[in-house]
Scaffold this motif. Sequence first.
Motif, PDB file in Angstrom:
ATOM      1  N   THR A   1      11.113  17.165   0.097  1.00 16.79           N
ATOM      2  CA  THR A   1      10.216  16.416   0.037  1.00 16.79           C
ATOM      3  C   THR A   1      10.370  15.295  -1.178  1.00 16.79           C
ATOM      4  O   THR A   1      10.112  14.266  -1.043  1.00 16.79           O
ATOM      5  CB  THR A   1       8.776  17.095  -0.123  1.00 16.79           C
ATOM      6  OG1 THR A   1       8.674  18.149   1.242  1.00 16.79           O
ATOM      7  CG2 THR A   1       7.578  16.055  -0.067  1.00 16.79           C
ATOM      8  N   ILE A   2      10.640  16.095  -2.398  1.00 15.71           N
ATOM      9  CA  ILE A   2      10.764  15.355  -3.648  1.00 15.71           C
ATOM     10  C   ILE A   2      12.077  14.261  -3.135  1.00 15.71           C
ATOM     11  O   ILE A   2      11.812  13.280  -3.715  1.00 15.71           O
ATOM     12  CB  ILE A   2      11.114  16.344  -4.758  1.00 15.71           C
ATOM     13  CG1 ILE A   2       9.949  17.056  -5.052  1.00 15.71           C
ATOM     14  CG2 ILE A   2      11.563  15.493  -5.992  1.00 15.71           C
ATOM     15  CD1 ILE A   2      10.033  17.982  -6.035  1.00 15.71           C
TER      16      ILE A   2
ATOM     17  N   ARG B   1       0.765  12.931  -8.172  1.00 12.76           N
ATOM     18  CA  ARG B   1       1.509  13.612  -6.942  1.00 12.76           C
ATOM     19  C   ARG B   1       2.836  14.054  -7.306  1.00 12.76           C
ATOM     20  O   ARG B   1       3.048  15.047  -6.606  1.00 12.76           O
ATOM     21  CB  ARG B   1       1.404  12.496  -5.711  1.00 12.76           C
ATOM     22  CG  ARG B   1       1.794  13.220  -4.151  1.00 12.76           C
ATOM     23  CD  ARG B   1       1.575  12.294  -3.235  1.00 12.76           C
ATOM     24  NE  ARG B   1       2.487  10.944  -3.118  1.00 12.76           N
ATOM     25  CZ  ARG B   1       3.624  10.930  -2.883  1.00 12.76           C
ATOM     26  NH1 ARG B   1       4.172  11.999  -2.361  1.00 12.76           N
ATOM     27  NH2 ARG B   1       4.243   9.900  -2.937  1.00 12.76           N
ATOM     28  N   ARG B   2       3.806  13.405  -7.785  1.00 16.00           N
ATOM     29  CA  ARG B   2       5.070  13.675  -8.242  1.00 16.00           C
ATOM     30  C   ARG B   2       4.914  14.970  -8.949  1.00 16.00           C
ATOM     31  O   ARG B   2       5.672  16.155  -8.727  1.00 16.00           O
ATOM     32  CB  ARG B   2       5.843  12.630  -8.871  1.00 16.00           C
ATOM     33  CG  ARG B   2       5.952  11.535  -8.006  1.00 16.00           C
ATOM     34  CD  ARG B   2       6.997  11.830  -6.874  1.00 16.00           C
ATOM     35  NE  ARG B   2       7.209  10.547  -6.033  1.00 16.00           N
ATOM     36  CZ  ARG B   2       7.697  10.401  -4.814  1.00 16.00           C
ATOM     37  NH1 ARG B   2       8.121  11.885  -4.348  1.00 16.00           N
ATOM     38  NH2 ARG B   2       7.973   9.415  -4.027  1.00 16.00           N
TER      39      ARG B   2
ATOM     40  N   ARG C   1       0.591  -1.164  -0.046  1.00 14.37           N
ATOM     41  CA  ARG C   1      -0.299   0.181   0.063  1.00 14.37           C
ATOM     42  C   ARG C   1       0.882   1.233   0.217  1.00 14.37           C
ATOM     43  O   ARG C   1       0.629   2.381  -0.602  1.00 14.37           O
ATOM     44  CB  ARG C   1      -0.928  -0.074   1.152  1.00 14.37           C
ATOM     45  CG  ARG C   1      -1.843   1.366   1.245  1.00 14.37           C
ATOM     46  CD  ARG C   1      -2.556   1.045   2.619  1.00 14.37           C
ATOM     47  NE  ARG C   1      -1.632   1.224   3.671  1.00 14.37           N
ATOM     48  CZ  ARG C   1      -0.862   1.897   4.313  1.00 14.37           C
ATOM     49  NH1 ARG C   1      -1.147   3.337   3.690  1.00 14.37           N
ATOM     50  NH2 ARG C   1      -0.216   2.079   5.330  1.00 14.37           N
ATOM     51  N   ARG C   2       1.695   1.379   0.749  1.00 13.81           N
ATOM     52  CA  ARG C   2       2.698   2.494   0.922  1.00 13.81           C
ATOM     53  C   ARG C   2       3.501   2.487  -0.324  1.00 13.81           C
ATOM     54  O   ARG C   2       3.889   3.728  -0.840  1.00 13.81           O
ATOM     55  CB  ARG C   2       3.845   2.475   2.163  1.00 13.81           C
ATOM     56  CG  ARG C   2       2.940   2.347   3.325  1.00 13.81           C
ATOM     57  CD  ARG C   2       3.993   2.056   4.669  1.00 13.81           C
ATOM     58  NE  ARG C   2       5.126   2.509   4.738  1.00 13.81           N
ATOM     59  CZ  ARG C   2       6.364   2.219   5.112  1.00 13.81           C
ATOM     60  NH1 ARG C   2       6.283   1.281   6.097  1.00 13.81           N
ATOM     61  NH2 ARG C   2       7.415   2.854   5.112  1.00 13.81           N
ATOM     62  N   LEU C   3       4.021   1.418  -1.063  1.00 11.52           N
ATOM     63  CA  LEU C   3       4.603   1.629  -2.249  1.00 11.52           C
ATOM     64  C   LEU C   3       3.867   2.358  -3.431  1.00 11.52           C
ATOM     65  O   LEU C   3       4.211   2.857  -4.320  1.00 11.52           O
ATOM     66  CB  LEU C   3       5.025   0.309  -2.786  1.00 11.52           C
ATOM     67  CG  LEU C   3       6.018   0.153  -4.009  1.00 11.52           C
ATOM     68  CD1 LEU C   3       7.241   0.866  -3.965  1.00 11.52           C
ATOM     69  CD2 LEU C   3       6.451  -1.177  -4.339  1.00 11.52           C
ATOM     70  N   ALA C   4       2.413   1.724  -3.462  1.00 10.29           N
ATOM     71  CA  ALA C   4       1.682   2.315  -4.479  1.00 10.29           C
ATOM     72  C   ALA C   4       1.431   3.834  -4.330  1.00 10.29           C
ATOM     73  O   ALA C   4       1.295   4.657  -5.168  1.00 10.29           O
ATOM     74  CB  ALA C   4       0.299   1.640  -4.417  1.00 10.29           C
ATOM     75  N   HIS C   5       1.299   4.217  -2.951  1.00 16.30           N
ATOM     76  CA  HIS C   5       1.359   5.815  -2.450  1.00 16.30           C
ATOM     77  C   HIS C   5       2.223   6.424  -3.018  1.00 16.30           C
ATOM     78  O   HIS C   5       2.353   7.545  -3.570  1.00 16.30           O
ATOM     79  CB  HIS C   5       0.880   5.782  -1.081  1.00 16.30           C
ATOM     80  CG  HIS C   5       1.078   7.417  -0.680  1.00 16.30           C
ATOM     81  ND1 HIS C   5      -0.111   8.166  -0.904  1.00 16.30           N
ATOM     82  CD2 HIS C   5       1.820   8.103   0.095  1.00 16.30           C
ATOM     83  CE1 HIS C   5       0.180   9.498  -0.625  1.00 16.30           C
ATOM     84  NE2 HIS C   5       1.335   9.442   0.100  1.00 16.30           N
ATOM     85  N   GLU C   6       3.753   5.908  -2.740  1.00 15.81           N
ATOM     86  CA  GLU C   6       4.958   6.606  -2.775  1.00 15.81           C
ATOM     87  C   GLU C   6       5.224   6.823  -4.591  1.00 15.81           C
ATOM     88  O   GLU C   6       5.808   7.748  -5.064  1.00 15.81           O
ATOM     89  CB  GLU C   6       6.079   6.098  -2.285  1.00 15.81           C
ATOM     90  CG  GLU C   6       6.098   6.102  -0.969  1.00 15.81           C
ATOM     91  CD  GLU C   6       6.448   7.635  -0.212  1.00 15.81           C
ATOM     92  OE1 GLU C   6       6.759   8.232  -1.136  1.00 15.81           O
ATOM     93  OE2 GLU C   6       5.985   7.742   0.785  1.00 15.81           O
ATOM     94  N   ASP C   7       4.786   5.890  -5.264  1.00 13.93           N
ATOM     95  CA  ASP C   7       4.943   5.664  -6.578  1.00 13.93           C
ATOM     96  C   ASP C   7       3.895   6.326  -7.569  1.00 13.93           C
ATOM     97  O   ASP C   7       3.705   6.054  -8.831  1.00 13.93           O
ATOM     98  CB  ASP C   7       5.085   4.313  -7.059  1.00 13.93           C
ATOM     99  CG  ASP C   7       5.932   4.329  -8.320  1.00 13.93           C
ATOM    100  OD1 ASP C   7       6.730   4.843  -8.608  1.00 13.93           O
ATOM    101  OD2 ASP C   7       5.848   3.096  -8.980  1.00 13.93           O
ATOM    102  N   ASP C   8       3.064   7.277  -6.952  1.00 15.27           N
ATOM    103  CA  ASP C   8       1.805   7.963  -7.573  1.00 15.27           C
ATOM    104  C   ASP C   8       2.360   9.086  -8.622  1.00 15.27           C
ATOM    105  O   ASP C   8       3.132  10.108  -8.138  1.00 15.27           O
ATOM    106  CB  ASP C   8       1.099   8.523  -6.837  1.00 15.27           C
ATOM    107  CG  ASP C   8      -0.293   9.112  -7.313  1.00 15.27           C
ATOM    108  OD1 ASP C   8      -0.481   9.177  -8.621  1.00 15.27           O
ATOM    109  OD2 ASP C   8      -1.030   9.517  -6.504  1.00 15.27           O
TER     110      ASP C   8
ATOM    111  N   ALA D   1       5.487  21.010  -9.772  1.00 10.83           N
ATOM    112  CA  ALA D   1       4.868  22.455 -10.032  1.00 10.83           C
ATOM    113  C   ALA D   1       4.951  23.517  -8.953  1.00 10.83           C
ATOM    114  O   ALA D   1       4.925  24.537  -9.045  1.00 10.83           O
ATOM    115  CB  ALA D   1       3.383  21.993 -10.543  1.00 10.83           C
ATOM    116  N   GLY D   2       4.625  22.652  -7.759  1.00 10.37           N
ATOM    117  CA  GLY D   2       4.895  23.717  -6.544  1.00 10.37           C
ATOM    118  C   GLY D   2       5.998  24.396  -6.346  1.00 10.37           C
ATOM    119  O   GLY D   2       6.342  25.281  -5.809  1.00 10.37           O
TER     120      GLY D   2
END
Length: 890
Positions: free
Chosen positions: A681-682, A246-247, A236-243, A252-253
């Motif tokens: 963060t990145i 979101r990257r 679950r955490r890998l799927a969240h981190e590999d989005d 852009a921010g």
Amino acid sequence: MILRGLEVEQVRRFGDAVRLTGLGPGINLLGAPNEFGKSTLLAALRAVFLLPHGSKARPIADLQPYGGRGAPRIAVDFTLDGGDWRLEKRFMQRAFARLEGGGERLDGDAAEARLQDLLGVEAGKRGAEAMGLLNALWVTQGQSLVQPDLSDPARATIRSCLEADLDAMTGGDAAGRVLARVTADLAVLLDGRGNPRGRFRAAKEGEQEAAAELARLETRRQGLEDDLNAMADLRRRLAHEDDADRREKERAGLAEAGRVRDRLRDYDARHRAARAVRDHAAAQLAAVRQDLAGRAAWERDLAAGTARVAELEGALQAAQGAHDAAGAAHAARLEAVRMADAGRQAARRALDLAAGRVERARLVRERREAAAALDRLDEAARAVTQAAAELDACTIDDARLGAIRKAERALDAARAASRAQATTLDVTLADGARGRLVLDGQALESGRIVVTDNAVLRIEGIGTIRIEPASHGRDALRAELAGAEEVLRRALAAAGCADTPAAEAALAVRRQAELAFQAARTVLGGLLAGADQVPATAMEAARRRLADLDVRIARIGEAGDGTDDPLAMLEAARQAMDVAEARYDAAHRALLSPDETMRRAAEDLARLRAEWQVARDGATQLARDLEAARAVEADEALSARLAAGHEAAERAEQALVRIEETRPEGTEALADAAIQRLERTIQEGHARLAALRQEMAAREARIRAAEGDGLDERIAAQERLRAAHAAEDAACAREVAILQCLRDAVAAAERAATERYLAPLARAIQPALAALFPRAVATVEPDFSISALSRRIDEPFATLSDGTREQIAVLARLGLADLMQARGRPAMLVLDDALTYADSGRLDRMFDILTEAAGRLQILILTCRTELFTGLGARRLAVEPVGEQNQPAG
């Protein structure tokens, strides 16, 4: 047992025979200061009852008189079981023992054996004290803090008093065999420390090993389950981190944060430039205003300076007139001062003449006093010389008197040693027989006679008896006595005295002569000018002083005809001088007053001239400066520059306001912080993604390894092994519990029997203990010691305070004495310097306890604190010398 009298001779400090008198039933008190010999009397009491007369052990040697020579003799009178007895012993030289009473008289070893039988004690080894309970009841100094140290015979005495049989109460041999069998069986399963051994230990260790292995396998199975659960969370955490969306948002921010920072930097640059323009315009305007203010100040100062110059010119003319008038007045008063000074000089000469007459009178008086002092000094010197001659005539001093006293003490010691070898005669005369017994021509009286040399006893109508004392060392003692007498005679002859009292009187005469010499020296020292000056020097100085005074008187001369009083002439001359001084002072003050006025006028004139010059120069300089400034820039041009400065400052301020209205939101520092946060963060996202992939790979490897190891089958096998060991452990534990229960039952029966066995001793101690410590119970051990005191809690004896332990130790001895008394055994309590730690309340209760116990047994208290025992109501004892008839004869 009642002690009625104690007599000692040649025992430590008691060289001559003394007797402890006043003894009787109840409480007996001997109060005396330190070094009196109270502990010596107790040591003598123990020696006569408990030490054999033939012993030469250390306790007997310690009884010898100070100096190490002599034969200690101790006699005691006592009552036992209603019969009166007298015991007498001599130790060391010509030792003997004699016991009289109950119609019998025994000597030597027979007397010792009969005494031990009466007291219920056993003979000690190699001359030591006899062993029994009396040793514990006679408490020496410093032993009252501890419980009695009972010897084996003492314990046997207590057991015989208790009249019990411990073996019968505990079951005897049968109980012993049961207890031995139980102990042996327990030794198979438990070691000496109560830890498992043999099969009991093997069962416990096997169960522990199986439990440890089982816990390890359970831990591995739990780890497998944790890995499976963690794999789901990792996916679950890998799927969240590999989005990817979101990257993209994070990138852009980060770009937007950079643009915001650029806008903030551009605004800061424009704002700094506008603020610099505004500050420059404000500075130009301030400079113009400063120039205008300076020019106006010059004009005001020029007007004020012109007015001041005119004012000073008028004041200068007035000061010149005042100065001229003061000079004329000063010249008129100078003549008056000169005339007053001439009168003052004439009065001074008259005063000096009168003072010379007074000084001559003082010197004449001083000469008379100096002559009288010289006469007193001469008289004091003659007194010192006479007193010194009288002191030199004395033939004795402290050293010679000390030698006489030392020789007299040596003679007394030699006489005492001679008396120690003497033969003692106890004489009892029948009615009408007085004068019929004659010893060496001297009629005898009833009493004790000590014979130190060969003597003849004549009995009228019967015959004579020749007495020859023992000859052991007698010649040496006679030689020593003769030598001591010769030393004393020579010491007296050296001092020029017939005997010691004459020497004491001669020394008193010498001390009076010394006092007279010191008094004369004190008088002479008071007359001398210095502490180190001798009389001859002082008298020579006094004669020189007289000669000097004669010269000074001659130098002054007669100073007049001598008919008038010098002091009256001096007083008249002083009054005339005072009048002349007053006239001179008045003239001088009159002179100084115009001089001061003229001085002030001159100062005012000079000051006004200086101020006028300064004011005129200042006004001229201001006029020149003002003209020069106007030549450079006219007043109209300066006003135009002021208006232009105002306009430029307003334009710069408006431009700055317009720039500030375009200020972006936030600050450059916040923009930098946002950029750093987004970049971190990145980067952390990339690191977390790599770590998650690595952790997933490691957990997949552990899961595959654990699934192929058969954990469930191995866990079941270890559970069966642990159950088998647990069953064996429980069986051993039940067997140990049964054996311990049996052992405890036998021990409880033995303890109960022991408590019943010790009950009479506890009952003997308990009444006195309850009187001192209400509701307290003492724990009595099988060795007859008190181990604890139970009040609210159990308190071990060793943890109690010194005062409480001392009081309990005394009560324990009272209990033992009561137990012996109740069983018909001899008992008497002796306390040497006891109850020193008791407070006033406890001491009163101890007095009550001792008073109650004194109705059953005799108590003897020795103390150096008599005032503490005034409330005891005890029988007072005294130590008195034996009568003259008992002193050695010859």
